[in-house]
Design a protein around this motif. Structure first.
Motif, short mmCIF file in Angstrom:
data_model
loop_
_atom_site.label_atom_id
_atom_site.label_comp_id
_atom_site.label_asym_id
_atom_site.label_seq_id
_atom_site.Cartn_x
_atom_site.Cartn_y
_atom_site.Cartn_z
N TYR A 36 0.81 -1.21 0.00
CA TYR A 36 0.00 0.00 0.00
C TYR A 36 0.85 1.27 0.00
N SER A 37 2.14 1.15 0.26
CA SER A 37 2.99 2.34 0.25
C SER A 37 3.26 2.83 -1.16
N VAL A 38 2.86 2.07 -2.17
CA VAL A 38 3.01 2.52 -3.55
C VAL A 38 2.17 3.79 -3.78
N PHE A 39 1.05 3.88 -3.09
CA PHE A 39 0.20 5.06 -3.24
C PHE A 39 0.88 6.32 -2.67
N ASN A 40 1.89 6.13 -1.81
CA ASN A 40 2.65 7.29 -1.31
C ASN A 40 3.29 8.05 -2.46
N MET A 41 3.70 7.31 -3.50
CA MET A 41 4.31 7.96 -4.65
C MET A 41 3.29 8.84 -5.38
N VAL A 42 2.06 8.40 -5.42
CA VAL A 42 1.00 9.19 -6.06
C VAL A 42 0.75 10.47 -5.26
N ILE A 43 0.69 10.34 -3.95
CA ILE A 43 0.47 11.51 -3.09
C ILE A 43 1.64 12.49 -3.23
N THR A 44 2.85 11.96 -3.14
CA THR A 44 4.04 12.80 -3.25
C THR A 44 4.13 13.44 -4.63
N GLY A 45 3.85 12.67 -5.66
CA GLY A 45 3.90 13.19 -7.03
C GLY A 45 2.89 14.30 -7.26
N GLY A 46 1.68 14.11 -6.76
CA GLY A 46 0.66 15.14 -6.90
C GLY A 46 1.05 16.42 -6.18
N GLY A 47 1.58 16.28 -4.98
CA GLY A 47 2.01 17.45 -4.22
C GLY A 47 3.18 18.17 -4.86
N ILE A 48 4.14 17.41 -5.36
CA ILE A 48 5.29 18.03 -6.02
C ILE A 48 4.86 18.72 -7.31
N PHE A 49 3.96 18.09 -8.05
CA PHE A 49 3.45 18.72 -9.27
C PHE A 49 2.78 20.05 -8.95
N LEU A 50 1.94 20.07 -7.91
CA LEU A 50 1.26 21.32 -7.54
C LEU A 50 2.25 22.36 -7.02
N ALA A 51 3.28 21.92 -6.31
CA ALA A 51 4.29 22.86 -5.80
C ALA A 51 5.06 23.51 -6.95
N ILE A 52 5.45 22.71 -7.93
CA ILE A 52 6.20 23.26 -9.07
C ILE A 52 5.30 24.19 -9.88
N LYS A 53 4.04 23.79 -10.05
CA LYS A 53 3.10 24.62 -10.81
C LYS A 53 2.87 25.96 -10.11
N LYS A 54 2.69 25.94 -8.81
CA LYS A 54 2.49 27.17 -8.05
C LYS A 54 3.76 28.03 -8.08
N TYR A 55 4.92 27.39 -7.97
CA TYR A 55 6.20 28.11 -8.03
C TYR A 55 6.36 28.79 -9.39
N ARG A 56 6.01 28.07 -10.46
CA ARG A 56 6.11 28.62 -11.81
C ARG A 56 5.15 29.78 -12.00
N ASP A 57 3.93 29.66 -11.46
CA ASP A 57 2.95 30.73 -11.60
C ASP A 57 3.37 31.99 -10.83
N LYS A 58 4.08 31.81 -9.72
CA LYS A 58 4.55 32.96 -8.95
C LYS A 58 5.75 33.63 -9.59
N LYS A 59 6.45 32.91 -10.45
CA LYS A 59 7.67 33.41 -11.08
C LYS A 59 7.28 34.43 -12.15
N LEU A 60 7.82 35.62 -12.02
CA LEU A 60 7.59 36.64 -13.03
C LEU A 60 8.74 36.56 -14.02
N GLY A 61 8.44 36.44 -15.27
CA GLY A 61 9.49 36.31 -16.26
C GLY A 61 9.68 34.86 -16.66
N LYS A 62 10.90 34.53 -17.06
CA LYS A 62 11.18 33.20 -17.55
C LYS A 62 11.38 32.22 -16.40
N PHE A 63 10.77 31.06 -16.51
CA PHE A 63 10.87 30.00 -15.51
C PHE A 63 12.09 29.14 -15.81
#
Length: 154
Positions: A36-63
């Protein structure tokens, strides 16, 4: 929210989700099964994806790829440290018999103490964070399929 705090905040969110998932599994008495710890990768992946997306959206200019990679890696590492601390407390204080139940699932002659179990959880979290961040950053890598890039191919 400042751009530099995005990985920290999302790392905390990922850790809360991982802890919640672990506690849900423990309520259902499924937390001894490592499958069942395989689903940890899904949780971590989703969170990292959202973190990178939010970081990119906050970045003014070139990412920049490197900055996005560090944001995802930091979020994953923060989540791993928090979840590993929770896991250490859970295994040593809240449910001391858990480590024995988990280890007895494998027939082994090795002596595995709680420190080795916690180290393994941390290592798996860091490895998952690195691999998932590398995979997600491929979505944000600049494409070479441009008219300028085609001039440099055979």
């Amino acid at each position: 929210m400042k751009r530099s705090s995005v990985p920290l905040i999302y790392g905390i969110y990922i850790a809360i989700a991982l802890i919640g998932y672990f506690l849900l599994l423990s309520l259902l008495d499924l937390h001894q099964n490592p499958a069942y710890s395989v689903f940890n990768m899904v949780i971590t992946g989703g969170g990292i994806f959202l973190a990178i997306k939010k970081y990119r959206d906050k970045k003014l200019g070139k990412f920049k790829y490197q900055k996005g990679f560090m944001a995802g890696l930091t979020a994953g590492f923060v989540a791993t440290v928090i979840f590993t601390a929770f896991f250490a407390v859970y295994t040593s204080e809240l449910n001391p018999s858990f480590s024995e139940e988990l280890i007895t699932m494998w027939e082994t002659d090795w002596f595995v103490n709680i420190g080795m179990l916690v180290f393994t959880v941390a290592l798996m979290g860091f490895a998952t964070s690195l691999v998932v961040t590398l995979a997600i950053m491929q979505l944000y890598k600049p494409s070479w399929n441009t008219s300028e890039g085609k001039k440099h191919t055979y």
